[in-house]
Each structure stands twice: as structure tokens, then as C-alpha cells.
Design a protein around this motif. Structure first.
Motif, PDB file in Angstrom:
ATOM      1  N   ASN A  29     -36.189  15.000  -8.032  1.00 60.46           N
ATOM      2  CA  ASN A  29     -37.197  13.965  -7.800  1.00 60.46           C
ATOM      3  C   ASN A  29     -36.541  12.588  -7.666  1.00 60.46           C
ATOM      4  O   ASN A  29     -36.955  11.622  -8.296  1.00 60.46           O
ATOM      5  CB  ASN A  29     -38.226  13.964  -8.941  1.00 60.46           C
ATOM      6  CG  ASN A  29     -39.501  13.227  -8.562  1.00 60.46           C
ATOM      7  OD1 ASN A  29     -39.829  13.108  -7.385  1.00 60.46           O
ATOM      8  ND2 ASN A  29     -40.211  12.729  -9.564  1.00 60.46           N
ATOM      9  N   THR A  30     -35.522  12.540  -6.819  1.00 59.52           N
ATOM     10  CA  THR A  30     -34.704  11.337  -6.729  1.00 59.52           C
ATOM     11  C   THR A  30     -34.443  10.932  -5.286  1.00 59.52           C
ATOM     12  O   THR A  30     -34.134  11.772  -4.435  1.00 59.52           O
ATOM     13  CB  THR A  30     -33.341  11.556  -7.414  1.00 59.52           C
ATOM     14  OG1 THR A  30     -33.553  11.929  -8.772  1.00 59.52           O
ATOM     15  CG2 THR A  30     -32.489  10.297  -7.372  1.00 59.52           C
ATOM     16  N   ARG A  86     -42.639   6.894  -0.860  1.00 57.92           N
ATOM     17  CA  ARG A  86     -42.607   7.719  -2.073  1.00 57.92           C
ATOM     18  C   ARG A  86     -43.957   8.337  -2.433  1.00 57.92           C
ATOM     19  O   ARG A  86     -44.004   9.391  -3.076  1.00 57.92           O
ATOM     20  CB  ARG A  86     -42.104   6.887  -3.255  1.00 57.92           C
ATOM     21  CG  ARG A  86     -42.956   5.692  -3.594  1.00 57.92           C
ATOM     22  CD  ARG A  86     -42.427   4.965  -4.807  1.00 57.92           C
ATOM     23  NE  ARG A  86     -43.217   3.796  -5.139  1.00 57.92           N
ATOM     24  CZ  ARG A  86     -43.134   3.128  -6.281  1.00 57.92           C
ATOM     25  NH1 ARG A  86     -42.281   3.543  -7.208  1.00 57.92           N
ATOM     26  NH2 ARG A  86     -43.888   2.087  -6.512  1.00 57.92           N
ATOM     27  N   LYS A 135     -43.600   8.821  -8.757  1.00 55.39           N
ATOM     28  CA  LYS A 135     -42.734   8.365  -9.836  1.00 55.39           C
ATOM     29  C   LYS A 135     -41.270   8.713  -9.565  1.00 55.39           C
ATOM     30  O   LYS A 135     -40.429   8.625 -10.469  1.00 55.39           O
ATOM     31  CB  LYS A 135     -43.185   8.990 -11.158  1.00 55.39           C
ATOM     32  CG  LYS A 135     -44.607   8.598 -11.569  1.00 55.39           C
ATOM     33  CD  LYS A 135     -44.998   9.262 -12.876  1.00 55.39           C
ATOM     34  CE  LYS A 135     -46.434   8.895 -13.271  1.00 55.39           C
ATOM     35  NZ  LYS A 135     -46.835   9.565 -14.531  1.00 55.39           N
ATOM     36  N   LYS A 142     -37.503   8.641  -8.768  1.00 52.03           N
ATOM     37  CA  LYS A 142     -36.502   7.617  -9.076  1.00 52.03           C
ATOM     38  C   LYS A 142     -35.814   7.138  -7.800  1.00 52.03           C
ATOM     39  O   LYS A 142     -35.725   7.862  -6.810  1.00 52.03           O
ATOM     40  CB  LYS A 142     -35.454   8.180 -10.040  1.00 52.03           C
ATOM     41  CG  LYS A 142     -36.013   8.681 -11.356  1.00 52.03           C
ATOM     42  CD  LYS A 142     -34.911   9.206 -12.254  1.00 52.03           C
ATOM     43  CE  LYS A 142     -34.286  10.494 -11.719  1.00 52.03           C
ATOM     44  NZ  LYS A 142     -35.241  11.625 -11.736  1.00 52.03           N
ATOM     45  N   TYR A 143     -35.341   5.922  -7.856  1.00 51.30           N
ATOM     46  CA  TYR A 143     -34.510   5.365  -6.787  1.00 51.30           C
ATOM     47  C   TYR A 143     -33.168   4.990  -7.390  1.00 51.30           C
ATOM     48  O   TYR A 143     -33.108   4.356  -8.458  1.00 51.30           O
ATOM     49  CB  TYR A 143     -35.162   4.122  -6.173  1.00 51.30           C
ATOM     50  CG  TYR A 143     -34.269   3.381  -5.194  1.00 51.30           C
ATOM     51  CD1 TYR A 143     -34.348   3.635  -3.829  1.00 51.30           C
ATOM     52  CD2 TYR A 143     -33.349   2.427  -5.632  1.00 51.30           C
ATOM     53  CE1 TYR A 143     -33.533   2.969  -2.923  1.00 51.30           C
ATOM     54  CE2 TYR A 143     -32.529   1.755  -4.741  1.00 51.30           C
ATOM     55  CZ  TYR A 143     -32.625   2.034  -3.388  1.00 51.30           C
ATOM     56  OH  TYR A 143     -31.807   1.361  -2.501  1.00 51.30           O
ATOM     57  N   THR A 144     -32.097   5.394  -6.733  1.00 53.95           N
ATOM     58  CA  THR A 144     -30.774   5.026  -7.239  1.00 53.95           C
ATOM     59  C   THR A 144     -29.839   4.739  -6.078  1.00 53.95           C
ATOM     60  O   THR A 144     -30.000   5.287  -4.978  1.00 53.95           O
ATOM     61  CB  THR A 144     -30.187   6.157  -8.124  1.00 53.95           C
ATOM     62  OG1 THR A 144     -28.943   5.745  -8.671  1.00 53.95           O
ATOM     63  CG2 THR A 144     -29.955   7.418  -7.307  1.00 53.95           C
TER      64      THR A 144
END
Length: 231
Positions: free
Chosen positions: A117-118, A141, A152, A154-156
Motif C-alpha cells: 500500500n505504498t 490515491r 491512506k 503511504k508516499y515515500t
């Protein structure tokens, strides 16, 4: 005599039409345009033969990122069936002027991996495209799950993303990184022991300046081979 018209159509591949000027770009140390990137992603997608992977064309990514109408965005994104994909790759361009065709000065790649979920942003000249990548993440998203749970996600930033050594190879890094990620996925890699390693070690090993430089000629020869088959 071979035509020198830069607008001459030389190859139609899936929905991509390449022109003679695209060969010139690949023949020299030039910034890749969206047609070349779209062509390679389309070729990569065809070679994967996997319905759970989506490689979004640059023009579509840019439209999603730039759309200011939520209703228009929803109508545009829903046919992409993002909720059915395990892996989605979005090319990112820093063009701020929607009226300027083939604008912008930098390419990067935003990847969504469903198991973790990223969203991971890969920028070979970080932090150059951080703002447009985050804008694209915010735009998309809420559309990658029927249940909305991925809102929800994640962003990285890929902190150890391979780095370009000049001012024009960013598009080649996008194609090279996309290929590595797709191979990682098609080889059935999973997140072992709950630890999120994703494809990062593969990027270190397989995306080097020398290998990326070779991709320019690799894509050029691929186009020439497909042209010959069309004759």
C-alpha cells in the motif's frame, strides 16, 4: 533516398506513433520526449503479458496530475480500472504549463505497489520532481481501491534512487527503473517477513550509469527492428 522529414511517421506500435525526429533524439545525448517513453512502456507492458500491471502513458499521468476538476478527474480515471492492478507505474514530468506540448525539463517515476500500500517516487535527480510527484499521488490515491482503503496509502521517496550523471538522461532512468520494477514483480517477489524491501536492491544492481547509457541504443535498435518487421 531516406526521408529527412522530422515529422515523418516511422512506426505505429499499439497506440503510439513514432516519428523520424524520435530516432534523432535517441541517436544523440538528448532529453527523451513523451512519445519515446510511452513507446517503451507500451513495449514493456506487452512483454509482461500481465493484467495486474498498469504502465500509465506520460500524457495520462500528466493529465491526472494537472486536472483541477474532481468530477472530470473521476470520469477520466475510473476506466483505467486502477483497483484491479497490483502494480501501477506513473511517469512524472515537471511541466507547469498545460498549454505547452512536450514541455518540462525533468522526468521521474512514481510507482504504486498494492501489497505494501505504498507509492514510491524514483527521481534520478532528486529532489527535482518531488512536488509534481506528490501532486500526482494526491490526485490518484483515492481511485486505486473500490473500498477507498488505499486513500491512506503511504508516499515515500526512494532515498537511494540511482542518480544520473548528466542533465539529459532522466527519461532513460525512468525506462530503466520501470523495467527493473516490472521484472521484480513478474518474478513473483513478495515482501518477506513483513519487511518492505521492495525492488530497491535490484535497482542498485541493475540501474547504473553505464547500463542506462546503453538503453538509449537498445531502444533505438528495438524501434529499427520493429520498423523492419512492418515492411
Amino acid at each position: 533516398m531516406e526521408s529527412s522529414n522530422p515529422d515523418e511517421k516511422i512506426l505505429s506500435y499499439n497506440d503510439v506513433v513514432l516519428r523520424r525526429s524520435d530516432l534523432d533524439i535517441l541517436s544523440g545525448p538528448d532529453f527523451l520526449n513523451d512519445r519515446i517513453i510511452e513507446f517503451y512502456l507500451s513495449y514493456l507492458s506487452s512483454s509482461l503479458d500481465s493484467s495486474d500491471v498498469l504502465l500509465v502513458p506520460p500524457s495520462i499521468s500528466y493529465w491526472i496530475m494537472s486536472c483541477s476538476s474532481m468530477s472530470n478527474l473521476k470520469e477520466f480515471v475510473e476506466p483505467l480500472n486502477l483497483s484491479s492492478k497490483r502494480l501501477i507505474l506513473f511517469p512524472v514530468n515537471d511541466n507547469e504549463d498545460v498549454s505547452l506540448a512536450e514541455g518540462g525539463t525533468h522526468w521521474s517515476l512514481l510507482a504504486f505497489e498494492r501489497q505494501t500500500n505504498t507509492f514510491v517516487h524514483h527521481d534520478s535527480n532528486a529532489p527535482g520532481n518531488r512536488l509534481p510527484a506528490f501532486r500526482l499521488y494526491n490526485a490518484v490515491r483515492n481511485y486505486i481501491s473500490d473500498s477507498g482503503s488505499e486513500s491512506k496509502a503511504k508516499y515515500t521517496e526512494c532515498s537511494d534512487c540511482p542518480r544520473q550523471e548528466n542533465g539529459y538522461d532522466c527519461g532513460l532512468y525512468v525506462t530503466a527503473i520501470a523495467r527493473v520494477i516490472c521484472l521484480w514483480h513478474s518474478n513473483g517477489h513478495n515482501i518477506a517477513n513483513g519487511k518492505n524491501f521492495l525492488w530497491f536492491s535490484d535497482l542498485k544492481e541493475k540501474v547504473t550509469p553505464s547500463l542506462v547509457s546503453e538503453m538509449r541504443n537498445e531502444i533505438l535498435e528495438l524501434i529499427k527492428t520493429l520498423m523492419a518487421k512492418k515492411k
